[in-house]
Design a protein around this motif. Structure first.
Motif: not given
Length: 834
Positions: A517-530
């Motif tokens: 949500l900040d142009r690639g600075r930090t990332w969220y992986n929600n593959s298992r809860k999506s």
């Protein structure tokens, strides 16, 4: 100027010159080879070990007290200007961090902050701050190794050996040790140097041992050693016949008393010939002590094998008493790694061989039977386990030592407890000079301890600031994470939300998908809860052009398409199309009418009506399918695509004039190891919205065609990449300007020789600059990213981008001079538009 001021100035100049002269003499002294240790010395290094002070905090892996550092090495290191890259590297590695298999971790016995680790996809990474941050070594300098650890010169802190290479600037740049060395770089699995001058170099390979007594100028193969070398140790004391060397292979332990020229088998007391690892140390108190690991066995109801020790230069071996070690002979629970506890990798303090570590595959999941690292401070008489990674150990541990002591990275939070196979470590390292520095690698993570295993930190990623601590349960709320440069994942597409340019996505292999949500600075992986049905690989995303947050994804349980590993005819698996109406936070199936098969690409017709969008998906082994109701239902749309000849359809694209294209890549028959390509691939075209297709590569049949790009204003102009197969040098890039009636080969295998890869090329992906159709990018499998600015007349390799296996190029919508490059094993790179 007053006379008194002149005198003062003169004295200052003289004093400064004296200080400089003293510093230079100190540098010369410290850079000279270490003196030969006397027979009674017992220490591998001239400088004594500095006593350890308070351990570093777990959350700061590099925060070791300054007094613990090797001060003799500090003065021996080159000046800062000499340790920086030759040219500034503008490329930045972005993503979640880690995520792929890592091997051969090591830290310098001269500088505990200097570390290296390799990736099985070719990346070779360097850290100068104890693992807080990493930078990839340029692939044109060297590639990583799954077996070989760098070895450090005893007297020159900046001199390091790796495979058949040497670095003289602490690992920034590398050059061949000997151009005519009698062993291949890829065969090297172990390197050791003598502890005095560094002139004696031992290189263990998959086919025996090679020795040089003149710092690599000449080599000879050692007599009496056969098989793959698994461990080397050089006694720091000198003897009448030269250095005493110990070598372990799958056939036993061998000793040389003549500097590695000849060896004798020394396996007395070891049950069976197979040796897994060898390590040793020497001190005044203990003398020379050697350890080795051998397979564990059930012999008449008792445990045999594990860790063995020798106190007489390998003449005899005995099992360590092993109080505290797991000697289990059956699984305690279904999650144990085997019926018999197995011991593998060793680490020993050079100066105190009573301090030893060993890795174990356990017979149960919970402590004290779990897979872990053991530590002994009394030469193997008693042990305690020091590696406890599962969040649940705090709650269920039956002993106090079983409590969680790893500050985990993002993977256990976002995926599963044991994702990446952390039970079976790929690599383990104990710094022999600073034995409180430990490194552990597995199928996705790197953990480092700076306090002898009391605490560990996931050194492959960084938790983003300003958040609460993530919930200690997989997929509950993993939080946002930030790259530290150790990116070892395969990435297929980098996507930017057209409605919100701060909202970025990475389409991953193995770890599904991540968003920022900040142009690639930090990332969220929600593959298992999506809610996604297929969480291994996301190949592509498409956004509805009018409705914000409506996104479709091509997903699969099969990765690596169209690379060699999944071009064989047994590459089967599930997959399909998913849809999200909340910007990729949650996903649900959108595959009614689709066979369950890998969805490798997806395209949307922007001229179709909102709410009833037309989409096309390429299914591996099943051709093209079409939806006219927003992806709710699908019908086959492959008439004319010869799936019986070659069914490996994988890439579908739509031109602005409505023309559709479908790429069919290589098909190997006969299984995973086959090199048989009986039929070529193809590039098909449809001028009637997928109703019928024609092969436009009939005039130029290619066995391994891959990515392609079509001119935005003329669908007859196409660039097509291809790979070389074992019996056909077809690699490079091709171009047609007449819709496939004729093709011109713009780059061929010979054009890539000497560019960081082998003497052939596998052209993989093609990207055309959306604002300059004369600029085209070619991503290759081993020779990096290439670019032309004159429609293919001339090409050049992109400098500065350090990873050799490149995929696609994505352009920043707000700054066309910024691009994102996806790779096969090196994550995503952000940098200047080449």
């Amino acid at each position: 100027m007053k006379k008194s001021n002149v005198v003062i100035l003169f004295l200052m100049v003289v004093l400064g010159a004296a200080i400089v002269a003293l510093f230079n003499r100190t540098q010369e002294k410290n850079l000279a080879p270490l003196p030969q240790a006397p027979a009674e010395a017992g220490s591998p290094d001239a400088a004594p070990e500095t006593p350890a002070t308070e351990p570093a905090a777990a959350e700061s892996p590099a925060a070791a007290p300054e007094t613990e550092r090797d001060t003799t090495a500090e003065t021996a290191r080159p000046l800062p200007a000499d340790t920086t890259p030759r040219e500034p590297v503008p490329w930045e590695s972005i993503g979640l961090g880690g995520g792929g298999a890592m091997y051969a971790p090591v830290s310098s016995p001269k500088d505990r902050e200097l570390m290296f680790v390799s990736c099985d996809m070719g990346g070779f990474y360097r850290s100068t701050d104890g693992g807080r941050s990493w930078r990839m070594v340029d692939f044109r300098q060297t590639h990583g190794s799954t077996a070989c650890k760098p070895a450090f010169h005893p007297g020159h802190a900046s001199v390091i050996y790796f495979k058949n290479l040497v670095s003289r600037d602490a690992g920034v740049t590398w050059e061949p040790v000997s151009p005519d060395a009698p062993f291949s770089p890829d065969s090297v699995v172990e390197i050791a140097l003598d502890h005095r001058s560094g002139d004696l170099i031992l290189v263990g390979t998959t086919d025996g041992l090679y020795v040089s007594s003149d710092a690599g100028k000449s080599w000879r193969k050692s007599e009496g050693v056969s098989g793959t070398v698994v461990g080397l140790y050089v006694d720091p004391l000198s003897f009448e016949g030269g250095s005493r060397v110990f070598c372990a292979t799958g056939s036993g332990v061998f000793r040389s008393d003549d500097g590695g020229v000849s060896f004798q088998n020394k396996t007395g007391g070891i049950p069976g010939p197979e040796i897994r690892d060898l390590a040793g140390g020497r001190s005044d108190r203990s003398g020379l002590v050697l350890y080795c690991t051998v397979p564990g066995r059930n012999v008449n109801g008792g445990y045999q094998g594990g860790v063995y020790r020798s106190d007489d230069a390998a003449e005899t071996w005995s099992p360590v008493p092993g109080q505290g070690l797991n000697r289990g002979l059956k699984k305690i629970d279904p999650y144990g790694d085997g019926d018999i506890a197995q011991y593998h990798l060793l680490g020993v303090s050079w100066n105190d061989p009573e301090l030893v570590y060993v890795t174990c595959l356990g017979t149960g999941y919970w402590p004290p039977d779990h897979s872990t690292v053991y530590r002994s401070e009394d030469g193997g008489r008693s042990w305690s386990f020091v590696y406890n990674r599962d969040f649940r150990f705090d709650k269920y541990a039956t002993v106090a030592e079983g409590r969680l002591n790893v500050d985990n990275g993002w993977i256990p939070y976002a995926l599963t407890w044991i994702w990446g196979g952390f039970h079976t470590g790929n690599g383990f390292h104990v710094n022999p000079r600073f034995p409180d520095v430990l490194m552990w690698t597995d199928g996705g993570t790197l953990d480092i301890s700076h306090d002898g295993g009391k605490s560990w930190t996931g050194a492959y990623t960084k938790y983003a600031e300003g958040q609460d601590k993530p919930a200690p349960a997989p997929a509950k709320d993993p939080g946002f994470w930030q790259s530290v440069g150790l990116e070892v994942t395969s990435t297929w597409n980098y996507a930017i939300d057209p409605f919100d340019h701060d909202h970025h996505f990475i389409c991953y292999t193995d770890v599904g998908i991540a968003y920022s949500l900040d142009r690639g600075r930090t990332w969220y992986n929600n593959s298992r809860k999506s809610g996604a049905a297929w969480t291994n690989t996301t190949y592509a995303l498409v956004f509805d052009p009018d409705r914000k947050d409506l996104v479709w994804a091509a997903m699969s349980s099969v990765h690596d398409i169209p690379h060699w590993t999944y071009t064989h005819d047994q590459a089967k698996g599930a997959g399909g199309v998913s849809v999200s109406d909340d910007g990729g936070i949650t996903w649900k199936k959108s595959s009614t009418g689709l066979p369950s098969a890998p969805a490798a690409s997806l395209v949307l017709d922007p001229t179709s009506p909102a709410g009833r969008r037309t989409l096309y998906v390429a299914l591996y082994d099943h051709g093209v399918y079409k939806s006219t109701d927003n992806g709710a239902t699908w019908q086959p749309s492959s008439n004319g695509i010869d799936l019986k000849r070659n069914s490996h359809s994988w890439l579908v694209k739509r031109h602005p004039d409505g023309t559709l294209f479908c790429g069919v890549t290589a098909r190997r028959v006969g299984g995973r190891r086959s090199h048989d390509f009986p039929e070529p691939g193809a590039l098909y075209r449809s001028a009637d919205e997928g109703t019928s297709w024609e092969d436009i590569t009939v005039s130029c049949p290619l066995h391994w065609p891959n990515g392609f790009a079509v001119h935005p204003s003329d669908s007859n102009i196409i660039y097509l990449s291809a790979g070389t197969i074992p019996r056909g040098r077809e690699g490079g890039i091709y171009k047609t300007v007449d819709g496939g009636k004729s093709w011109t080969r713009l780059l061929r295998d010979e054009d890539f020789e000497g560019r960081g890869g082998p003497g052939y090329v596998q052209g993989m992906f093609v990207t055309m600059d959306p604002e300059d159709s004369e600029t085209v990018y070619l991503g290759t499998d081993s020779q990096g990213l290439w670019v032309t600015h004159d429609a293919g007349t001339t090409w050049k390799q992109v400098e500065g981008l350090p990873f050799g296996n490149c995929h696609r190029v994505e352009f920043d919508p707000d700054n066309h001079d910024i691009v994102y490059v996806t790779t096969f094993g090196g994550g995503v790179w952000k940098g200047p538009r080449p």
